[in-house]
Every structure is written in C-alpha cells, then in structure tokens.
Design an enzyme around this catalytic site. Structure first.
Site, mmCIF file in Angstrom:
data_model
loop_
_atom_site.group_PDB
_atom_site.id
_atom_site.type_symbol
_atom_site.label_atom_id
_atom_site.label_comp_id
_atom_site.label_asym_id
_atom_site.label_seq_id
_atom_site.Cartn_x
_atom_site.Cartn_y
_atom_site.Cartn_z
ATOM 1 N N HIS A 121 0.822 -1.216 0.000
ATOM 2 C CA HIS A 121 0.000 0.000 0.000
ATOM 3 C C HIS A 121 0.852 1.260 0.000
ATOM 4 O O HIS A 121 1.891 1.328 0.648
ATOM 5 C CB HIS A 121 -1.024 -0.011 1.133
ATOM 6 C CG HIS A 121 -0.526 0.195 2.529
ATOM 7 N ND1 HIS A 121 -0.442 1.436 3.122
ATOM 8 C CD2 HIS A 121 -0.119 -0.676 3.481
ATOM 9 C CE1 HIS A 121 -0.018 1.310 4.375
ATOM 10 N NE2 HIS A 121 0.196 0.035 4.624
ATOM 11 N N ASP A 133 5.561 2.702 7.365
ATOM 12 C CA ASP A 133 4.205 2.233 7.002
ATOM 13 C C ASP A 133 3.541 3.202 6.040
ATOM 14 O O ASP A 133 2.910 4.142 6.482
ATOM 15 C CB ASP A 133 3.377 2.085 8.290
ATOM 16 C CG ASP A 133 1.978 1.568 8.028
ATOM 17 O OD1 ASP A 133 1.711 1.082 6.917
ATOM 18 O OD2 ASP A 133 1.152 1.665 8.950
ATOM 19 N N GLU A 167 -5.361 1.579 1.996
ATOM 20 C CA GLU A 167 -5.260 0.366 2.824
ATOM 21 C C GLU A 167 -5.669 0.649 4.257
ATOM 22 O O GLU A 167 -6.305 -0.182 4.916
ATOM 23 C CB GLU A 167 -3.817 -0.170 2.797
ATOM 24 C CG GLU A 167 -3.621 -1.496 3.531
ATOM 25 C CD GLU A 167 -3.197 -1.391 4.992
ATOM 26 O OE1 GLU A 167 -3.063 -2.431 5.646
ATOM 27 O OE2 GLU A 167 -3.010 -0.256 5.502
ATOM 28 N N GLU A 168 -5.261 1.827 4.742
ATOM 29 C CA GLU A 168 -5.361 2.095 6.176
ATOM 30 C C GLU A 168 -6.798 2.161 6.688
ATOM 31 O O GLU A 168 -7.041 1.946 7.879
ATOM 32 C CB GLU A 168 -4.617 3.393 6.523
ATOM 33 C CG GLU A 168 -3.100 3.320 6.294
ATOM 34 C CD GLU A 168 -2.373 2.467 7.313
ATOM 35 O OE1 GLU A 168 -3.035 1.882 8.193
ATOM 36 O OE2 GLU A 168 -1.136 2.353 7.199
ATOM 37 N N ASP A 193 4.388 -4.852 3.192
ATOM 38 C CA ASP A 193 3.800 -3.784 3.999
ATOM 39 C C ASP A 193 4.629 -3.678 5.275
ATOM 40 O O ASP A 193 4.518 -4.545 6.154
ATOM 41 C CB ASP A 193 2.337 -4.148 4.298
ATOM 42 C CG ASP A 193 1.611 -3.084 5.108
ATOM 43 O OD1 ASP A 193 2.223 -2.063 5.452
ATOM 44 O OD2 ASP A 193 0.411 -3.292 5.392
ATOM 45 N N HIS A 277 2.044 4.145 13.178
ATOM 46 C CA HIS A 277 0.853 5.002 13.074
ATOM 47 C C HIS A 277 0.989 6.302 13.867
ATOM 48 O O HIS A 277 -0.013 6.863 14.315
ATOM 49 C CB HIS A 277 -0.424 4.234 13.470
ATOM 50 C CG HIS A 277 -0.868 3.283 12.399
ATOM 51 N ND1 HIS A 277 -2.001 2.508 12.491
ATOM 52 C CD2 HIS A 277 -0.318 2.992 11.192
ATOM 53 C CE1 HIS A 277 -2.136 1.777 11.391
ATOM 54 N NE2 HIS A 277 -1.125 2.042 10.598
HETATM 55 N N1 TRP Z 1 -1.238 -3.327 7.462
HETATM 56 C C1 TRP Z 1 -0.970 -2.775 8.771
HETATM 57 C C2 TRP Z 1 -0.870 -1.266 8.617
HETATM 58 O O1 TRP Z 1 -0.607 -0.752 7.565
HETATM 59 C C3 TRP Z 1 0.291 -3.303 9.392
HETATM 60 C C4 TRP Z 1 0.262 -4.773 9.578
HETATM 61 C C5 TRP Z 1 -0.343 -5.428 10.536
HETATM 62 C C6 TRP Z 1 0.830 -5.760 8.765
HETATM 63 N N2 TRP Z 1 -0.178 -6.777 10.362
HETATM 64 C C7 TRP Z 1 0.514 -6.998 9.290
HETATM 65 C C8 TRP Z 1 1.593 -5.703 7.639
HETATM 66 C C9 TRP Z 1 0.952 -8.197 8.711
HETATM 67 C C10 TRP Z 1 2.022 -6.880 7.058
HETATM 68 C C11 TRP Z 1 1.688 -8.123 7.595
HETATM 69 O O2 TRP Z 1 -1.076 -0.576 9.579
HETATM 70 ZN ZN ZN Z 2 -0.607 1.229 8.749
#
Ligand code: TRP
Ligand code: ZN
Ligand code: CA
Length: 317
Positions: A121, A133, A167-168, A193, A277
């Site tokens: 993302h 992130d 994505e968020e 990610d 975050h």
């Molecule tokens: N996608 C989440 C974010 O952007 C972070 C995250 C949580 C994640 N668990 C994950 C990323 C497992 C990769 C794999 O805040």
């Molecule tokens: Zn995130």
C-alpha cells in the site's frame, strides 16, 4: 548514476567476491540453470523514501488516502515506472473512502496467463509521513521494479506490480482491484507492507512455494523468518479470491520477545516499530537500513526465483 554504479559492482563481483562482502549470496556465480537475482541498492531504496518524506513535508505532513500527499506519491511512482519502460495503469478506486488511484505496472513479456504480482500500500495514516508504514514497502517495490527493467532478463512468467490506495481505512484499494476482476490472471500475489521497522522482526506469511522463494534470502542472511500474528494487510482480498499469497513484514506495534531478540538482534520488550501510526514515522529516523536492505534483496530473490526464465543466461557485463 545508478547504471554506472551497478555495472561497476557487477564487474567487481566477477573479479573478486570478497570486494562485495555485504552481499555475498547475491554476488555468487549462478548455479547451473539458475539466474541469480541482482543486488537491490538500499541507497536507492532510501532515495525513494527521502522523496516520500519530502512529498509529505510539502503537502501538510502526510500521504494519506484522499490527500495531495497521496496524489504526489502516486505521480512519483507512476512516472518513475513509465520512464523505465513499464506499462503503467491508473485504476481509480471508486469504492475507496476517496477516489484515489491504484498504480499498476506491467513489465512486458512472460506468460500472460500466469502472472506473478507484487504489491504494497502506498497510502499512510492521516498523522505523519508514513515512512515505514508503508513508504518502505512502496520504495522497495519501486526499486525492485526499476532494477528488473535495468537488468531486463527473459521472464518465464508475466510480472506485475501494484501500489494500493486506501489500505489504512480497510484494505480498500486492493479489495477494489480484486473485485474489478483485474486479478483473474494472477497466479500468486506477494505483499510488502512495512519492511524497515527500527526494531525489526523478520516475518514471512503465506503458502508454498511462494514463501520458500521469499524466505530463502532471509535465512541466508542469518534472519530465519517466522509468521506474524499481527493483522492485517492487502494479501487478504487476494486470499479471499482464492489466489495464493506470500508476504514479508518487519513488525508493527507488537512487542519483540526475548527469543526473537536472541534470534534476530534488536531489543526485547520493545515494539518492532515504536512510531507505528504516529507522526514520528519519518525519514530517516524510523528506518532500519539493515532490515530494509535484507528485505529489498529478498524481494528480488523471490521475484527471480518465481518469474525469471531459468534457461536464460544474461549477457556478461
Ligand atoms: N497493514 C498494517 C498497517 O498498515 C500493518 C500490519 C499489521 C501488517 N499486520 C501486518 C503488515 C501483517 C504486514 C503483515 O497498519
Ligand atoms: Zn498502517
Ligand atoms: Ca542490497
């Protein structure tokens, strides 16, 4: 500049392997019937992160979906890929919380009925520049794509990259892509990610043989991976559509255990990313260069293993 540097490195690797001690595995001669993946320059990945930081700085401090920082990030990625020879498509995500574009980049060639797709993302949260992130995954993917274009190996399978919007707020960009039917030709989807967490873990999730392809370089680098329990990312829409996935991750807000600190280094009882975050998720302070380098190289090793034509020998430079 990038081309000159790489050519020099390739020449050095051909003459003396000790001169490239930082990437011994990648620098080795190809085993018979296999084309070795190129080294991904972590400096060049950092250059993309520096750009994402400057985009956030110039656009109110963030790159979240619906913001000018997202649009500028999308332009940077799309224009870099177009210049390198990718066929770039902007898919406007009409089901996202704001109508942002997914950036899709197809590399010409390979078996179009068997697509290996890599993605992550491109949006961040509302507060902060979103550098680990997910500037990290976005930048690593961009540099792997540009390196593929430079090396231009024969590809057995068609290669496609995706940078997702929104994505968020609920995996919306990737969900839109899958729901649109555009993933119907995808054999496997590989997700990246958060791959530069300061107190990095080395997490690998997914199914075989894709996990083996992505994990090989981690084990070679002394960072044997384990699956994460943290949830969730853009592999989920693909999984729900029955498409196999695999993904790399260096950890978010969860805490590193003593066993993990023993195995990977770093600090036990501390989060993988203490700025997860938060507004301190910025460049360069919130990026672990060693983790980003290992993960970027692991993406290339996985891509070459899964999609590059093993019967093809590139011209020696
Ligand atoms: N996608 C989440 C974010 O952007 C972070 C995250 C949580 C994640 N668990 C994950 C990323 C497992 C990769 C794999 O805040
Ligand atoms: Zn995130
Ligand atoms: Ca590297």
């Amino acid at each position: 500049m990038r081309k000159i540097l790489r050519t020099t490195l390739a020449t050095v690797a051909g003459l003396t392997m000790t001169a490239v001690a930082s990437t011994p595995v990648l620098a080795q001669a190809d085993p018979p019937g296999q084309t070795a993946a190129p080294d991904i320059s972590v400096d060049d990945v950092m250059g993309h992160l520096d750009r994402f930081q400057r985009i956030a700085d110039a656009n109110g401090g963030d790159r979240s979906s619906g913001s000018p920082g997202y649009a500028a990030s999308a332009d940077y990625v799309a224009e870099s890929l177009e210049e390198a020879g990718f066929n770039v498509t902007r898919q406007t995500c009409t089901t996202c919380t704001s109508p942002d574009d997914n950036i899709i980049a197809d590399w010409p060639g390979g078996d179009a009925s068997s697509v290996i797709m890599l993605g992550g993302h491109l949006d961040g949260v509302r507060y902060g520049p979103g550098i680990n992130d997910n500037g990290s995954g976005s930048a690593a993917l961009l540099e792997v794509a540009l390196t593929l274009a430079e090396n231009d190996p024969a590809t057995a399978k068609h290669v496609r990259f995706g940078w997702w919007a929104d994505e968020e707020r609920g995996l919306n960009g990737s969900q839109h892509y899958v729901a649109s039917g555009a993933a119907n030709d995808v054999e496997a989807y590989l997700n990246f990610d958060m791959v530069g967490s300061p107190n990095a873990g080395y997490f690998l999730n997914g199914s075989q043989p894709y996990t083996d392809a992505l994990g090989a370089h981690l084990t070679e680098s002394g960072k044997p991976p384990e699956p994460t329990q943290e949830c969730c990312t853009d592999d989920i829409p693909f999984q729900r559509a029955g498409i196999p996935t695999a993904g790399l991750f260096t950890g978010a807000g969860a805490t590193k255990t003593p066993a993990q600190a023993q195995k990977w280094g770093g600090t036990a009882y501390r989060p993988f990313d203490p700025c997860y975050h938060s507004s301190c998720d910025s460049y360069p302070s919130n990026i672990n260069a060693e983790a980003l380098d290992i993960m970027s190289d692991a993406i290339a090793v996985g891509l070459w293993e899964l999609a590059v034509d093993d019967s093809y020998s590139p011209a020696r430079r």
